[in-house]
Motif scaffolding. Structure first.
Motif, PDB file in Angstrom:
ATOM      1  N   TRP A  91       0.825  -1.208   0.000  1.00  0.00           N
ATOM      2  CA  TRP A  91       0.000   0.000   0.000  1.00  0.00           C
ATOM      3  C   TRP A  91       0.855   1.253   0.000  1.00  0.00           C
ATOM      4  N   ARG A  92       1.959   1.218   0.755  1.00  0.00           N
ATOM      5  CA  ARG A  92       2.873   2.361   0.720  1.00  0.00           C
ATOM      6  C   ARG A  92       3.444   2.523  -0.697  1.00  0.00           C
ATOM      7  N   GLY A  93       3.784   1.394  -1.316  1.00  0.00           N
ATOM      8  CA  GLY A  93       4.334   1.442  -2.665  1.00  0.00           C
ATOM      9  C   GLY A  93       3.333   1.960  -3.679  1.00  0.00           C
ATOM     10  N   LEU A  94       2.082   1.532  -3.563  1.00  0.00           N
ATOM     11  CA  LEU A  94       1.044   1.960  -4.500  1.00  0.00           C
ATOM     12  C   LEU A  94       0.832   3.473  -4.417  1.00  0.00           C
ATOM     13  N   VAL A  95       0.707   3.972  -3.193  1.00  0.00           N
ATOM     14  CA  VAL A  95       0.471   5.412  -3.007  1.00  0.00           C
ATOM     15  C   VAL A  95       1.713   6.210  -3.405  1.00  0.00           C
ATOM     16  N   GLY A  96       2.885   5.737  -2.981  1.00  0.00           N
ATOM     17  CA  GLY A  96       4.118   6.456  -3.291  1.00  0.00           C
ATOM     18  C   GLY A  96       4.441   6.460  -4.772  1.00  0.00           C
ATOM     19  N   THR A  97       4.193   5.342  -5.457  1.00  0.00           N
ATOM     20  CA  THR A  97       4.429   5.278  -6.899  1.00  0.00           C
ATOM     21  C   THR A  97       3.486   6.211  -7.646  1.00  0.00           C
ATOM     22  N   SER A  98       2.234   6.258  -7.214  1.00  0.00           N
ATOM     23  CA  SER A  98       1.275   7.181  -7.828  1.00  0.00           C
ATOM     24  C   SER A  98       1.727   8.623  -7.644  1.00  0.00           C
ATOM     25  N   ALA A  99       2.212   8.944  -6.439  1.00  0.00           N
ATOM     26  CA  ALA A  99       2.711  10.294  -6.178  1.00  0.00           C
ATOM     27  C   ALA A  99       3.895  10.621  -7.083  1.00  0.00           C
ATOM     28  N   MET A 100       4.792   9.660  -7.263  1.00  0.00           N
ATOM     29  CA  MET A 100       5.954   9.871  -8.118  1.00  0.00           C
ATOM     30  C   MET A 100       5.528  10.112  -9.563  1.00  0.00           C
ATOM     31  N   GLY A 101       4.588   9.294 -10.042  1.00  0.00           N
ATOM     32  CA  GLY A 101       4.122   9.450 -11.411  1.00  0.00           C
ATOM     33  C   GLY A 101       3.470  10.805 -11.653  1.00  0.00           C
ATOM     34  N   LEU A 102       2.672  11.258 -10.700  1.00  0.00           N
ATOM     35  CA  LEU A 102       2.039  12.573 -10.831  1.00  0.00           C
ATOM     36  C   LEU A 102       3.087  13.690 -10.802  1.00  0.00           C
ATOM     37  N   GLY A 103       4.059  13.544  -9.926  1.00  0.00           N
ATOM     38  CA  GLY A 103       5.132  14.538  -9.861  1.00  0.00           C
ATOM     39  C   GLY A 103       5.917  14.610 -11.160  1.00  0.00           C
ATOM     40  N   PHE A 104       6.213  13.440 -11.752  1.00  0.00           N
ATOM     41  CA  PHE A 104       6.952  13.409 -13.011  1.00  0.00           C
ATOM     42  C   PHE A 104       6.118  14.001 -14.149  1.00  0.00           C
ATOM     43  N   THR A 105       4.812  13.776 -14.090  1.00  0.00           N
ATOM     44  CA  THR A 105       3.927  14.394 -15.087  1.00  0.00           C
ATOM     45  C   THR A 105       4.005  15.910 -14.986  1.00  0.00           C
ATOM     46  N   GLY A 106       3.964  16.405 -13.757  1.00  0.00           N
ATOM     47  CA  GLY A 106       4.032  17.848 -13.543  1.00  0.00           C
ATOM     48  C   GLY A 106       5.347  18.450 -14.006  1.00  0.00           C
TER      49      GLY A 106
END
Length: 306
Positions: free
Chosen positions: A72-87
């Protein structure tokens, strides 16, 4: 404790992460964010394996008693990383950095909501002040008018969403540290994010050119080194001492943005970022003050009982 060494490692970690973000931004026109997440995560693994070997934890450092907690930490953290990279592909580097400062503010709120941590009026007021700063940074991107740039508005929204998820990921980490080693938390996040990023393959991965591939691989290596420096900084100094040095990232973001990407920060962005940084420092100061009070109380209690 060796506070100067802790501060040095913290600043080095900030430098590594900012260099990583710059490489991801430079490659963003050529590869989708999910593919960038894969390179960032997968090529950090050799660095982490080497770190575990040096610490003598290669055999047992990755063992866990809470695999679902890591997932769950990985799922949330990976999503955060992907959104940050998109930005990073849509907004100037200093702006992404400033909006990202919302994450530590939101951790205070989420810790009260999900971990039942006591948060009093002072810290809540500082969080509110910081969020006003974030809104000031966001305001040019969210205002309705002829000058509204759709891609930059989208960038502002996804970076803010990434900050929310990054804060939530920190709540998961706070739960994990109760039973898991630091090495296991670092290792399993990197493995999980490498695996989860593969699910973005249908959304258009590409074969990058050599220069882009080198940038992405370097981003992964720098991310791994940055994670090790960050972890090491907390071994040599209190978190409340090294935390303010996170904000050196704004100096680096402004410098790199101007020299490399020809990005000139606006006055609105600088004012908003300044307010967010001030609020963050207030929260850190309060945490340190409360920590010293608790230590004195424990000492006094121990003296009475002796």
């Amino acid at each position: 404790m060796q506070p100067l060494r802790g501060i040095l490692f913290k600043v080095l970690s900030v430098c590594m992460f900012m260099a990583m973000a710059s490489l991801i931004k430079a490659a963003s026109a050529d590869v989708p964010p999910g593919q960038a997440v894969f390179f960032r995560s997968f090529f950090a693994l050799p660095i982490i394996f080497g770190w575990l070997a040096i610490r003598g934890e290669l055999r047992h450092g990755w063992k866990t008693s809470n695999p679902m907690g890591h997932f769950w930490r990985g799922l949330v953290g990976t999503s955060a990383m992907g959104l940050g990279f998109t930005g990073l592909g849509l907004l100037p580097l200093p702006e992404v950095t400033a909006i990202g400062y919302a994450a530590p503010l939101l951790v205070v709120v989420f810790a009260a909501m999900f971990l039942n941590e006591e948060v009093r009026a002072f810290r809540l007021s500082a969080v509110a002040l910081g969020m006003i700063g974030v809104l000031i940074v966001l305001s040019p991107r969210l205002s309705v008018g002829a000058a509204l740039n759709v891609s930059e508005t989208l960038g502002a929204v996804v970076v803010l969403m990434g900050a929310v998820l990054a804060a939530l990921a920190q709540v998961f980490v706070r739960k994990l540290v109760a039973t898991e080693s630091t090495a296991a938390i670092v290792f399993w996040f990197t493995v999980t994010s490498s695996f989860l990023s593969l699910f973005t393959l249908p959304w258009g991965w590409v074969v990058p050119g050599w220069s882009v591939a080198v940038m992405l691989i370097m981003a992964g290596l720098l991310g791994g080194v940055g994670q090790i420096f960050l972890t090491s900084s907390y071994r040599f100094a209190d978190a409340s001492l090294v935390a303010p040095f996170d904000y050196t990232s704004m100096i680096l973001a402004l410098t790199i943005g101007y020299l490399v990407f020809d990005e000139v920060p606006t006055g609105t962005m600088m004012v908003g970022a300044g307010i967010v940084i001030f609020a963050g420092v207030l929260i850190i100061w309060r945490e340190r003050h409360l920590g010293l009070q608790r230590a004195q109380q424990r000492k006094a209690t121990g003296n009475v009982g002796s």
